[in-house]
Design a protein around this motif. Structure first.
Motif, mmCIF file in Angstrom:
data_model
loop_
_atom_site.group_PDB
_atom_site.id
_atom_site.type_symbol
_atom_site.label_atom_id
_atom_site.label_comp_id
_atom_site.label_asym_id
_atom_site.label_seq_id
_atom_site.Cartn_x
_atom_site.Cartn_y
_atom_site.Cartn_z
ATOM 1 N N MET A 156 0.823 -1.202 0.000
ATOM 2 C CA MET A 156 0.000 0.000 0.000
ATOM 3 C C MET A 156 0.858 1.252 0.000
ATOM 4 N N GLY A 157 0.288 2.341 -0.502
ATOM 5 C CA GLY A 157 0.963 3.622 -0.481
ATOM 6 C C GLY A 157 -0.035 4.747 -0.345
ATOM 7 N N GLY A 158 0.483 5.966 -0.257
ATOM 8 C CA GLY A 158 -0.378 7.141 -0.199
ATOM 9 C C GLY A 158 -1.219 7.199 1.057
ATOM 10 N N GLY A 159 -2.406 7.804 0.930
ATOM 11 C CA GLY A 159 -3.280 8.006 2.079
ATOM 12 C C GLY A 159 -3.897 6.750 2.644
ATOM 13 N N TRP A 160 -3.738 5.608 1.938
ATOM 14 C CA TRP A 160 -4.311 4.356 2.427
ATOM 15 C C TRP A 160 -3.507 3.745 3.565
ATOM 16 N N THR A 161 -2.308 4.229 3.827
ATOM 17 C CA THR A 161 -1.392 3.513 4.721
ATOM 18 C C THR A 161 -1.482 3.908 6.185
ATOM 19 N N ASP A 162 -2.339 4.817 6.553
ATOM 20 C CA ASP A 162 -2.323 5.361 7.912
ATOM 21 C C ASP A 162 -2.929 4.372 8.912
ATOM 22 N N SER A 163 -2.228 3.252 9.126
ATOM 23 C CA SER A 163 -2.687 2.205 10.043
ATOM 24 C C SER A 163 -2.430 2.625 11.489
ATOM 25 N N GLU A 164 -3.411 2.444 12.352
ATOM 26 C CA GLU A 164 -3.307 2.945 13.724
ATOM 27 C C GLU A 164 -3.548 1.878 14.786
ATOM 28 N N GLY A 165 -4.648 1.135 14.672
ATOM 29 C CA GLY A 165 -5.004 0.165 15.702
ATOM 30 C C GLY A 165 -4.758 -1.257 15.252
ATOM 31 N N LEU A 166 -4.423 -2.138 16.206
ATOM 32 C CA LEU A 166 -4.134 -3.543 15.920
ATOM 33 C C LEU A 166 -4.826 -4.418 16.957
ATOM 34 N N ALA A 167 -5.486 -5.462 16.475
ATOM 35 C CA ALA A 167 -6.098 -6.451 17.372
ATOM 36 C C ALA A 167 -5.884 -7.834 16.768
ATOM 37 N N ILE A 168 -5.558 -8.803 17.617
ATOM 38 C CA ILE A 168 -5.287 -10.162 17.155
ATOM 39 C C ILE A 168 -6.234 -11.129 17.862
ATOM 40 N N ALA A 169 -6.975 -11.915 17.061
ATOM 41 C CA ALA A 169 -7.919 -12.894 17.600
ATOM 42 C C ALA A 169 -7.170 -14.107 18.133
ATOM 43 N N PRO A 170 -7.802 -14.917 18.996
ATOM 44 C CA PRO A 170 -7.164 -16.143 19.480
ATOM 45 C C PRO A 170 -6.732 -17.076 18.349
ATOM 46 N N THR A 171 -7.399 -16.993 17.203
ATOM 47 C CA THR A 171 -7.027 -17.803 16.044
ATOM 48 C C THR A 171 -5.759 -17.314 15.366
ATOM 49 N N GLY A 172 -5.296 -16.124 15.763
ATOM 50 C CA GLY A 172 -4.133 -15.526 15.125
ATOM 51 C C GLY A 172 -4.478 -14.518 14.048
ATOM 52 N N GLU A 173 -5.750 -14.424 13.675
ATOM 53 C CA GLU A 173 -6.137 -13.460 12.642
ATOM 54 C C GLU A 173 -5.923 -12.041 13.155
ATOM 55 N N ARG A 174 -5.369 -11.205 12.294
ATOM 56 C CA ARG A 174 -5.037 -9.837 12.666
ATOM 57 C C ARG A 174 -6.021 -8.858 12.029
ATOM 58 N N PHE A 175 -6.420 -7.867 12.823
ATOM 59 C CA PHE A 175 -7.317 -6.820 12.359
ATOM 60 C C PHE A 175 -6.621 -5.475 12.544
ATOM 61 N N ILE A 176 -6.843 -4.557 11.612
ATOM 62 C CA ILE A 176 -6.169 -3.263 11.624
ATOM 63 C C ILE A 176 -7.202 -2.174 11.381
ATOM 64 N N SER A 177 -7.124 -1.088 12.162
ATOM 65 C CA SER A 177 -7.950 0.086 11.905
ATOM 66 C C SER A 177 -7.080 1.185 11.317
ATOM 67 N N PHE A 178 -7.706 2.022 10.500
ATOM 68 C CA PHE A 178 -6.989 3.076 9.790
ATOM 69 C C PHE A 178 -7.607 4.433 10.109
ATOM 70 N N GLU A 179 -6.768 5.461 9.966
ATOM 71 C CA GLU A 179 -7.186 6.796 10.373
ATOM 72 C C GLU A 179 -7.552 7.689 9.194
ATOM 73 N N ARG A 180 -6.643 7.895 8.260
ATOM 74 C CA ARG A 180 -6.889 8.897 7.218
ATOM 75 C C ARG A 180 -8.122 8.543 6.378
ATOM 76 N N ILE A 181 -8.182 7.309 5.913
ATOM 77 C CA ILE A 181 -9.394 6.794 5.266
ATOM 78 C C ILE A 181 -9.959 5.760 6.237
ATOM 79 N N ALA A 182 -10.912 6.190 7.059
ATOM 80 C CA ALA A 182 -11.359 5.408 8.212
ATOM 81 C C ALA A 182 -11.987 4.093 7.776
#
Length: 274
Positions: A81-107
């Motif tokens: 990814m590049g540009g305004g799409w990259t503003d990753s802020e929050g991270l959460a990991i499920a017991p299964t190991g799956e990762r979730f990410i929240s973003f700021e610039r493009i919410a």
């Protein structure tokens, strides 16, 4: 001892560790997850890079670490990814190991499927489209039932509570909100092993940062202040991970240096014993 903070609850300061790395993508860390035993971690930066690491501990204090490569987040076509799409802020990991990410610039919030996989975008509701570009989905946490909780940095007005958006069974709702106590803003969150929501907040004073951690039930009840630091005690703490040792709840926090030479990347740890 309580350490260099104005602790309101039983918060014991355990120590800090400055993380130094000369790789080009190092810095700007805003999201953090720590394993149940406190020995490994995942950190994500607001420039769209994620890394896995291991802590070296002595007497339960961080004294060193090792990390793997800094991997750029992929778009749905498998490209970095590049540009305004990259503003990753929050991270959460499920017991299964799956990762979730929240973003700021493009919410938005998305699920990761691994280094060579393709991310899955969660539904983007109308409320996300109207958030301030630099003050959107800063915090992300996952509950015992798999529900995701995300909170914007700003609520829109100084007298308006912070809405908590929950994603469960394919649907977003707002089950509760958190009182906004000026001048602190939300920067991180995690659900602890006790099933409570821990929220990290920050105040920039112009000459340094203050940090505060509050704790809530997953119905919005409570709101206990666990700690509040004096100005410039630590750097810009944005990531928080909550786990447990034999003596209580542990808070591990990580600072965002904004890629500035005069700031620092540091881990800060407290134990909550009440």
């Amino acid at each position: 001892m309580l350490g260099p903070s104005q602790a309101v609850a039983e918060a014991e300061y355990l120590g800090s560790y400055q993380w130094v790395d000369d790789r080009s993508y190092f810095g700007g860390f805003s999201g953090l997850e720590v394993s149940d035993d406190g020995m490994s971690f995942v950190a994500i930066s607001d420039s769209g890079y994620m890394t896995d690491g291991e802590f070296l501990r002595e007497d339960d204090r961080i004294v060193g670490l090792t990390v793997g490569p800094f991997l750029g987040l992929k778009d749905r076509n498998g490209n970095t990814m590049g540009g305004g799409w990259t503003d990753s802020e929050g991270l959460a990991i499920a017991p299964t190991g799956e990762r979730f990410i929240s973003f700021e610039r493009i919410a938005r919030v998305r699920a990761e499927t691994g280094e060579n996989g393709r991310p899955t975008m969660l539904p983007r509701i109308e409320a996300f489209t109207t958030m301030q570009l630099n003050s959107a989905l800063e915090a992300l946490a996952i509950g015992p039932d798999g529900a995701l909780y995300t909170i914007p940095e700003r609520s829109g007005r100084v007298d308006r509570p912070f809405p908590v958006y929950r994603y469960l069974n394919g649907t977003w709702d707002v089950p509760f909100s958190l009182p906004r106590i000026e001048p602190f803003l939300v920067v991180g969150a995690d659900v602890g092993p006790d099933g409570l929501l821990y929220v990290l907040e920050r105040d920039f004073t112009g000459i340094g940062f203050r940090s505060r951690v509050r704790r809530f039930g997953l119905d919005g009840s409570g709101g206990e202040i666990l700690l509040e630091t004096a100005n410039a005690t630590f750097d810009n703490l944005e990531g928080i991970a909550v786990w447990a040792d034999d003596l209580g709840i542990r808070l591990t926090m990580l600072s965002d240096d904004n890629f500035k030479w005069f700031q620092r990347t540091e881990f800060v740890e407290y134990r909550i014993t009440d």
